[in-house]
Design a protein around this motif. Structure first.
Motif, PDB file in Angstrom:
ATOM      1  N   TYR A  39      -6.131   8.395   9.942  1.00 43.31           N
ATOM      2  CA  TYR A  39      -5.741   8.345   8.585  1.00 43.31           C
ATOM      3  C   TYR A  39      -6.614   8.775   7.716  1.00 43.31           C
ATOM      4  O   TYR A  39      -6.165   9.489   6.739  1.00 43.31           O
ATOM      5  N   GLU A  51      -9.935   3.704   0.568  1.00 45.56           N
ATOM      6  CA  GLU A  51      -9.622   4.380   1.660  1.00 45.56           C
ATOM      7  C   GLU A  51      -9.979   4.015   3.126  1.00 45.56           C
ATOM      8  O   GLU A  51      -9.383   3.811   3.982  1.00 45.56           O
ATOM      9  N   ARG A  77     -10.891   0.951   3.615  1.00 47.01           N
ATOM     10  CA  ARG A  77     -10.222  -0.382   3.983  1.00 47.01           C
ATOM     11  C   ARG A  77      -8.772  -0.121   4.835  1.00 47.01           C
ATOM     12  O   ARG A  77      -8.592  -0.588   5.591  1.00 47.01           O
ATOM     13  N   ARG A  78      -8.056   0.781   4.189  1.00 51.53           N
ATOM     14  CA  ARG A  78      -6.811   1.383   4.593  1.00 51.53           C
ATOM     15  C   ARG A  78      -7.067   1.490   6.052  1.00 51.53           C
ATOM     16  O   ARG A  78      -6.000   1.502   6.926  1.00 51.53           O
ATOM     17  N   TYR A 137      -5.100   0.712   9.448  1.00 44.33           N
ATOM     18  CA  TYR A 137      -4.402   1.389  10.436  1.00 44.33           C
ATOM     19  C   TYR A 137      -5.011   1.475  11.677  1.00 44.33           C
ATOM     20  O   TYR A 137      -4.323   1.578  12.715  1.00 44.33           O
ATOM     21  N   GLU A 166       4.494   1.686   9.783  1.00 42.75           N
ATOM     22  CA  GLU A 166       4.409   1.487   8.297  1.00 42.75           C
ATOM     23  C   GLU A 166       4.914  -0.067   8.233  1.00 42.75           C
ATOM     24  O   GLU A 166       4.317  -0.777   7.381  1.00 42.75           O
ATOM     25  N   TYR A 173       1.713  -2.182   9.001  1.00 44.82           N
ATOM     26  CA  TYR A 173       0.745  -1.952   8.008  1.00 44.82           C
ATOM     27  C   TYR A 173       1.076  -2.798   6.856  1.00 44.82           C
ATOM     28  O   TYR A 173       0.316  -3.681   6.114  1.00 44.82           O
ATOM     29  N   ARG A 174       2.404  -2.798   6.377  1.00 45.87           N
ATOM     30  CA  ARG A 174       2.869  -3.696   5.345  1.00 45.87           C
ATOM     31  C   ARG A 174       2.567  -5.257   5.873  1.00 45.87           C
ATOM     32  O   ARG A 174       2.417  -6.191   4.855  1.00 45.87           O
ATOM     33  N   GLN A 216      -0.657  -6.408   5.073  1.00 52.26           N
ATOM     34  CA  GLN A 216      -0.831  -6.548   3.662  1.00 52.26           C
ATOM     35  C   GLN A 216      -0.303  -7.864   3.311  1.00 52.26           C
ATOM     36  O   GLN A 216      -0.836  -8.714   2.661  1.00 52.26           O
TER      37      GLN A 216
END
Ligand code: AMP
Length: 306
Positions: A244, A261, A263-264, A268, A294, A297-298, A301
């Motif tokens: 990522y 970034e 954290r994201r 991932y 994806e 990933y959501r 969140q």
């Protein structure tokens, strides 16, 4: 934004409460590369014997993984590892490690690899990791993994190696061993003094904690209904994490990466590690889609927002 991935490409024998497979494609670099290739072009550095099957080459090539750095030793046998998991799959016993051609692995980067900006060093002897880092001419962000054996028996060499790294990815037991601190927060502070600017401590099914400067971020583990085979989950996490960041083209500023970034990237990583556990070996990577990545990933969140 090319990523160099260095480490083991192997055949694994794995037994979990869900079944037993005597021989299948494995190896840390295999999992890292298969996970990272969803996000960025990957160039692999590894060694195999002439028993390495054409269909396994095809799988890697089908993900556009550059195999110029995959050395084949004529007359040699590919690294073989076998392990058996405990009934709750939180522990594993190594049953066999046949290093074969991996015993003499001395990674040499093809010229076409040397100017790549990103580097992920899988778990190999620290002096070899250091040699690879030294062969690269334009690295923006480099780091890797290690294990108990190197921490215990090659400590000085390991410390010299990780001093040059931007990030280190290890599990909680290794973090405690490396730092000499039981408390994870103190362990992380000690490790960050050893050189790496960012540290990710993997905690198996309990997720991961990211540390950089005075900040930390906690990611839970994804709640899977069924874990079939956790082999390679840590490596798939590493692949998702660095893949990522490489895909985003991040560069450290004053040594640090933008924390949002990072954290994201940890999420991932968690996404890719969780997919890995859903089938035996690398099988989940054969059918995985971008939409599934994806969507998970959501979901991360949604289930962590408050
Ligand atoms: P993980 O479950 O993330 O620890 O990764 C498991 C993978 O690491 C397996 O596919 C093995 O082939 C590989 N592996 C096991 N032992 C070693 C070792 N000593 N050096 C390098 N790779 C290894």
């Amino acid at each position: 934004m090319s990523l160099i991935v260095v480490g083991s490409v192997a055949y694994d024998g794995v037994e979990t409460p869900h079944g037993k497979i005597d021989r299948m494609l494995g190896g840390a670099a295999t999992y890292i590369a298969l996970a990272a290739a969803w996000f960025t072009p990957v160039k692999l550095v590894a060694v195999v014997g002439d028993d390495f099957a054409p269909e396994d080459v095809d799988l890697l090539a089908s993900r556009a993984i550059d195999l110029d750095g995959l050395e084949r030793v004529a007359g040699g046998k590919t690294f073989f590892w076998a392990g058996k998991y405990s009934p709750d799959m939180n522990d594993r016993t190594t049953l066999r490690t046949d290093l074969n051609v991996f015993a003499d692995f001395d990674p040499k980067l093809p010229d076409s690899y040397r100017s790549a900006p990103y580097l992920l060093l899988g778990n190999i002897q620290p002096s070899l990791q250091k040699n690879v880092r030294a062969q690269m001419t334009a690295v923006k962000f480099a780091g890797g993994d290690t294990m108990n054996y190197w921490i215990n028996d090659f400590r000085a060499e390991l410390l010299e190696t990780i001093r040059e790294w931007d990030f280190l990815l290890i599990n909680d037991t290794e973090a405690r061993l490396l730092s000499g601190e039981h408390n994870l927060r103190r362990a992380a502070a000690r490790i960050l003094e050893m050189g790496p600017r960012a540290l990710v401590v993997k905690r198996g099914e309990y997720g991961a904690v990211l540390f950089q400067g005075g900040c930390h971020f906690m990611a839970p583990g994804y709640l899977l209904e069924d874990v079939f085979d956790p082999t390679g989950a840590g490596d798939s996490f590493a692949g998702g994490f660095i893949g990522y960041l490489a895909g985003r083209g991040v560069s450290p500023s004053n040594g640090a990466i933008d924390f949002a970034e990072l954290r994201r990237a940890v999420i991932y990583g968690s996404v890719m590690g969780s997919f890995c556990c859903e089938k035996f070996g690398v099988d989940r990577f054969r059918t995985l889609t971008r939409e599934e990545i994806e969507a998970r990933y959501r979901e991360f969140q949604d289930c962590t927002a408050f």
